[in-house]
Scaffold this active site. Structure first.
Site, short mmCIF file in Angstrom:
data_model
loop_
_atom_site.label_atom_id
_atom_site.label_comp_id
_atom_site.label_asym_id
_atom_site.label_seq_id
_atom_site.Cartn_x
_atom_site.Cartn_y
_atom_site.Cartn_z
N GLN A 1 144.30 81.70 19.99
CA GLN A 1 143.74 80.82 21.01
C GLN A 1 144.84 80.42 21.99
O GLN A 1 146.02 80.31 21.62
CB GLN A 1 143.16 79.56 20.38
CG GLN A 1 141.81 79.78 19.72
CD GLN A 1 141.01 78.49 19.56
OE1 GLN A 1 141.56 77.44 19.25
NE2 GLN A 1 139.70 78.58 19.75
N TYR B 1 137.21 69.29 25.34
CA TYR B 1 138.63 69.48 25.68
C TYR B 1 138.80 69.66 27.19
O TYR B 1 137.82 69.67 27.94
CB TYR B 1 139.20 70.67 24.91
CG TYR B 1 139.36 70.39 23.43
CD1 TYR B 1 140.12 69.30 22.99
CD2 TYR B 1 138.76 71.19 22.46
CE1 TYR B 1 140.27 69.03 21.64
CE2 TYR B 1 138.91 70.92 21.11
CZ TYR B 1 139.66 69.84 20.70
OH TYR B 1 139.81 69.56 19.36
N ARG C 1 135.77 80.18 24.10
CA ARG C 1 135.08 79.26 23.18
C ARG C 1 134.26 78.31 24.04
O ARG C 1 134.80 77.60 24.90
CB ARG C 1 136.13 78.48 22.38
CG ARG C 1 135.55 77.80 21.14
CD ARG C 1 135.80 78.63 19.90
NE ARG C 1 134.73 78.56 18.92
CZ ARG C 1 134.75 77.81 17.82
NH1 ARG C 1 135.79 77.05 17.56
NH2 ARG C 1 133.74 77.82 16.96
N ARG D 1 128.19 75.67 11.08
CA ARG D 1 127.24 75.62 9.96
C ARG D 1 126.51 76.95 9.80
O ARG D 1 125.29 76.99 9.63
CB ARG D 1 126.25 74.47 10.14
CG ARG D 1 126.88 73.10 10.23
CD ARG D 1 127.05 72.34 8.94
NE ARG D 1 125.84 72.05 8.21
CZ ARG D 1 125.75 72.14 6.88
NH1 ARG D 1 126.80 72.55 6.18
NH2 ARG D 1 124.64 71.83 6.26
N CYS E 1 131.27 75.49 1.13
CA CYS E 1 131.82 74.32 1.83
C CYS E 1 130.75 73.24 1.74
O CYS E 1 129.58 73.51 1.99
CB CYS E 1 132.10 74.70 3.29
SG CYS E 1 132.23 73.27 4.39
N CYS F 1 141.26 71.50 1.34
CA CYS F 1 139.81 71.65 1.27
C CYS F 1 139.34 71.00 -0.02
O CYS F 1 139.92 71.22 -1.08
CB CYS F 1 139.43 73.12 1.31
SG CYS F 1 137.69 73.36 0.92
N ALA G 1 135.27 67.25 -11.93
CA ALA G 1 136.67 67.34 -12.36
C ALA G 1 136.78 68.16 -13.64
O ALA G 1 137.64 69.05 -13.76
CB ALA G 1 137.25 65.94 -12.56
C1 LIG Z 1 140.17 71.09 10.71
C2 LIG Z 1 139.51 71.72 11.89
C3 LIG Z 1 140.28 72.13 12.96
C4 LIG Z 1 139.67 72.75 14.04
N1 LIG Z 1 140.45 73.22 15.07
C5 LIG Z 1 139.89 73.98 16.04
C6 LIG Z 1 140.70 74.65 16.98
O1 LIG Z 1 141.92 74.56 16.93
N2 LIG Z 1 140.10 75.39 17.92
C7 LIG Z 1 138.74 75.51 18.01
O2 LIG Z 1 138.25 76.19 18.90
N3 LIG Z 1 137.93 74.90 17.11
C8 LIG Z 1 138.48 74.16 16.12
N4 LIG Z 1 137.69 73.61 15.15
C9 LIG Z 1 136.25 73.84 15.20
C10 LIG Z 1 135.84 74.98 14.28
O3 LIG Z 1 136.32 76.21 14.75
C11 LIG Z 1 134.31 75.04 14.15
O4 LIG Z 1 133.76 75.15 15.41
C12 LIG Z 1 133.73 73.83 13.43
O5 LIG Z 1 134.46 73.55 12.26
C13 LIG Z 1 132.27 74.03 13.04
O6 LIG Z 1 132.11 75.27 12.41
P1 LIG Z 1 132.02 75.46 10.80
O7 LIG Z 1 130.73 74.82 10.38
O8 LIG Z 1 132.02 76.94 10.60
O9 LIG Z 1 133.19 74.78 10.22
C14 LIG Z 1 138.27 72.94 14.07
C15 LIG Z 1 137.51 72.50 12.98
C16 LIG Z 1 138.11 71.90 11.89
C17 LIG Z 1 137.27 71.49 10.72
S1 SF4 Z 2 137.17 69.81 3.09
FE1 SF4 Z 2 136.49 71.85 2.47
S2 SF4 Z 2 134.44 71.45 1.69
FE2 SF4 Z 2 134.97 69.65 2.91
S3 SF4 Z 2 134.19 70.16 4.96
FE3 SF4 Z 2 136.33 70.76 4.91
S4 SF4 Z 2 136.22 72.94 4.39
FE4 SF4 Z 2 134.25 72.06 3.82
#
Ligand SMILES: Cc1cc2nc3c(=O)[nH]c(=O)nc-3n(C[C@H](O)[C@H](O)[C@H](O)COP(=O)(O)O)c2cc1C
Ligand code: SF4
Length: 660
Positions: free
Chosen positions: A109, A176, A223, A310, A356, A376, A407
């Site tokens: 990115q 952003y 993005r 999701r 997750c 995680c 646990a």
């Molecule tokens: C810890 C964390 C850091 C993230 N950092 C970025 C990032 O650096 N760049 C970005 O485009 N999206 C970032 N996201 C967004 C994720 O790419 C994604 O869009 C979001 O978690 C929802 O998708 P998921 O349900 O697959 O997690 C971040 C998400 C999380 C949880």
């Molecule tokens: S901590 Fe792990 S289980 Fe909880 S939302 Fe983040 S990736 Fe998913």
């Protein structure tokens, strides 16, 4: 082996680059592991490599900043690769070489910046800062915009020269800086970068054109948030109505425009910081919640639509692909929870994927809100791949585990995998412990999925499990184990001081959620912490009439609750008109329901069939002291040891087992 998921393992193209399958890791700029990212240290490399081994066709880094001049340097965020291009190049080349061994591709990115969602950063126009809304940001000058564009272009050039397969422009999403340029809500400029749609898109256009000019046919992804779900600054729109940010119509217009500029693919999602539960949705948000929006983008353009947010379910991905709603799937948190998601899918064993649970605690809150090292909740090795390389115990131990909650199950799973001999004893007739109550569907279905996953894993590992067996210190001592794990759980607090606590209408949150006690049509939930609010919403969604009572001036104000969960729970309760009595305490449970009293001493009876007590948990009595002095190593784990959450239960168990 061929299975029903084969279509997900056909290649697709981003520009000239072929991605071997439809699974892409979601970018995650996780402070803590990314470090400076100048040097791609071993922990960073191992984190990405583990996902390449797990079968992801495309690995995309989290955000890397382009700016070395205008935005203030904040150690929370990684340093820009342009600070030291030679060091970046050396590390990137090494990582690319190793990632390629698995047939995966690697994109980085490149971000123009964060604007109003970071402290002290400049934005397109003066705007209220997200974290400190009374602080107004400074607008970027024309010259600063030009310099920032140039830095993004030079960053892409550096990526290309480092062998990185493509660049993802971060980000016209989450609110952003680039998002702020494109939305009218955040761009009030009167120069060529503000006003009309064309002007608001100009920064993006110049970035894409600049990359094309300097990098030729280098693969470019953008993005993009298709819809913001924002009513106002710091106010989300649960239903998407009264949109003050980007409407879907404008989102589609942005897609078409980006295709015209020559972008090769769009990685789409929804939401901004102001509507954080759309941007980073908790488990309360249904899986695939934005698929119909993605389908609209797919209809509008001919470049690949990469669907995120999701999407951690192989069947959902397959259906979306077959229905033509998306071309590829961007899994962020699911790739943390299980880096082997694609391989398990390809092998036809999706049930082996560790789910997750959408808790937002370990990955995003620990780093961003608590300033702690992230991880995680369900995968103790995530982001610790270097600390916890897979291993077998040199000296296997005989282990007894007392308690089959999360646990206990994690201790059993990891201990068996590391070669120890394990016997797990559970006094009830089932495993799962508090996961049973916590995993209510539809709000927290993935917690139930996790419970089922653990039970399947333990079965596959031939774990020796004794249900309906209450262990005593004598029985344990007689069995002569080397190590004992006490995972005896906790129970709901039911204070004797409350008049009527034994009334038939009085039910603990655990009993209510487990279904072991009946819950009537009208309900009062006492205790507005995260669990209380979840319990309230659970019964609202079952069509019951629910009120919530909380002694503090606000709900969820005492313990830490991830901001996305808190915001969504509050908005859901508001949407469903749940009466919330803050500043009130419970005085009595009686035949009418609950008698409550305000901080001013005013009393009121809330008519209810059931009063659910959710004011905290207390550890169950422990066998620890009775086991002392018998030459057995005893470890307490889970909620019996420290009140917490699934993260702490899983991590404590794994940490101890790993070091036996
Ligand atoms: C810890 C964390 C850091 C993230 N950092 C970025 C990032 O650096 N760049 C970005 O485009 N999206 C970032 N996201 C967004 C994720 O790419 C994604 O869009 C979001 O978690 C929802 O998708 P998921 O349900 O697959 O997690 C971040 C998400 C999380 C949880
Ligand atoms: S901590 Fe792990 S289980 Fe909880 S939302 Fe983040 S990736 Fe998913």
């Amino acid at each position: 082996m061929s299975n029903k998921y084969q279509e997900l393992f056909t290649p697709f193209k981003i520009g000239k680059v072929t991605i071997k399958n439809r699974f892409c890791t979601g970018p995650m700029g996780i402070s803590g592991i990314q470090g400076s990212l100048q040097d791609w240290g071993p922990n960073v490399q191992e984190y990405y490599l583990e996902r390449a081994r797990g079968g992801f066709g495309l690995i995309t880094t989290g955000v890397l900043f382009a700016d070395t001049e205008i935005d203030p340097f904040d150690p929370k965020y990684s340093k820009a690769p342009l600070y030291n291009p030679a060091v970046f190049k050396k590390g990137a080349q090494h990582l690319v070489e190793r990632i390629e061994a698995y047939g995966a591709k690697f994109f980085c990115q490149a971000s123009m910046g964060l604007g109003r969602v970071a402290p002290g950063y400049k934005s397109p126009s003066p705007l209220p800062n997200y974290y400190m809304p009374d602080k107004i940001t400074t607008a970027l000058t024309h010259d600063e915009i030009k310099r920032k564009i140039d830095q993004v272009v030079r960053t892409a050039q550096l990526y290309k020269n480092s062998g990185v397969h493509g660049v993802e422009i971060h980000a016209v999403h989450w609110g952003y800086l680039l998002d702020q340029f494109v939305m009218t809500m955040t761009n009030h400029r009167e120069d060529e970068y503000g006003g009309s749609f064309e002007n608001r898109m100009r920064v993006l256009k110049e970035i894409v054109e600049g990359i094309r000019q300097t990098c030729g046919d280098y693969s470019i992804v953008v993005r993009l948030g298709l819809k913001s779900y924002v009513k106002a600054f710091n106010k989300a729109s649960l239903t998407g109505e009264e949109e003050a940010g980007r409407t879907l119509e404008e989102g589609i217009r942005v897609c078409k425009e980006l295709e015209k500029y020559g972008v090769d693919a769009l990685s789409v999602d929804t939401g901004t910081y102001d509507s954080f539960y759309y941007a980073c949705p908790p488990s309360y948000m249904p899986k695939g919640h934005a698929l119909d929006l993605y389908a609209k983008a797919k209809e509008a353009v001919n470049i690949p639509i990469m669907a995120g947010s999701r999407m951690g379910d192989p069947d959902l991905c397959l259906k979306a692909l077959q229905q033509g709603k998306a071309d590829a799937f961007v899994l962020a948190r699911p790739s943390l929870a299980d880096p082997y998601f694609p391989r398990k899918t390809e092998r036809g064993t999706p049930e082996k994927i560790r789910p997750c649970i959408g808790c937002n605690y370990g990955c995003i809150s620990k780093a961003n809100d608590l300033g702690e090292f992230p991880g995680c909740a369900v995968n103790p090795r995530a982001l610790r791949e270097i600390e916890y390389p897979e291993k077998k115990a040199a000296f296997p131990n005989d282990i007894i585990i007392v308690g089959g909650g999360v646990a206990g199950m994690e201790a059993a799973r990891s201990a068996i995998m590391m070669g120890h001999k394990v016997k797990l004893y559970e006094k009830s007739d089932h495993l799962g412990g508090e996961l049973l109550a916590a995993g209510n569907r539809p709000l927290k279905g993935e917690v139930s999925d996790l419970n089922e996953w653990y039970q399947r894993e333990l079965k596959d590992l031939n774990a020796e499990i004794h249900l309906n067996t209450e262990m005593t210190a004598e029985k344990i001592i007689d069995a002569h184990p080397d190590v004992v794990f006490l995972a005896q759980g906790a129970s709901s607090v039911m204070p004797r001081s409350i008049v009527g606590i034994d009334h038939e209408k009085s039910v603990s949150a655990l009993d209510a959620m487990e279904g072991s006690k009946p819950v009537g049509d009208s309900v009062v939930v006492v205790g507005g912490g995260e669990i209380g609010c979840e319990v309230a919403m659970h019964f609202v969604l079952q069509g019951k009439k629910v009120s919530l009572v909380e002694a503090m001036p606000d709900v969820m104000s005492v313990e830490f609750v991830p901001r996305q969960c808190k915001q969504m729970l509050k908005d859901m309760m508001e949407y469903h008109n749940v009466p919330v009595y803050t500043g009130h305490k419970l005085v009595e449970i009686n035949d009418s329901g609950a008698l409550i009293e305000s901080s001013e001493g005013e009393r009121k009876t809330l008519i209810a069939d059931t009063v659910i007590m959710s004011i905290g948990m207390r550890p169950n009595p422990s066998l620890k002291e009775d086991l002392a002095g018998n030459g057995i190593d005893v470890y307490e784990i889970g909620s019996g040891k420290r009140q917490g959450n699934i993260y702490k239960a899983v991590h404590d168990a794994y940490e101890i087992v790993y070091n036996l």
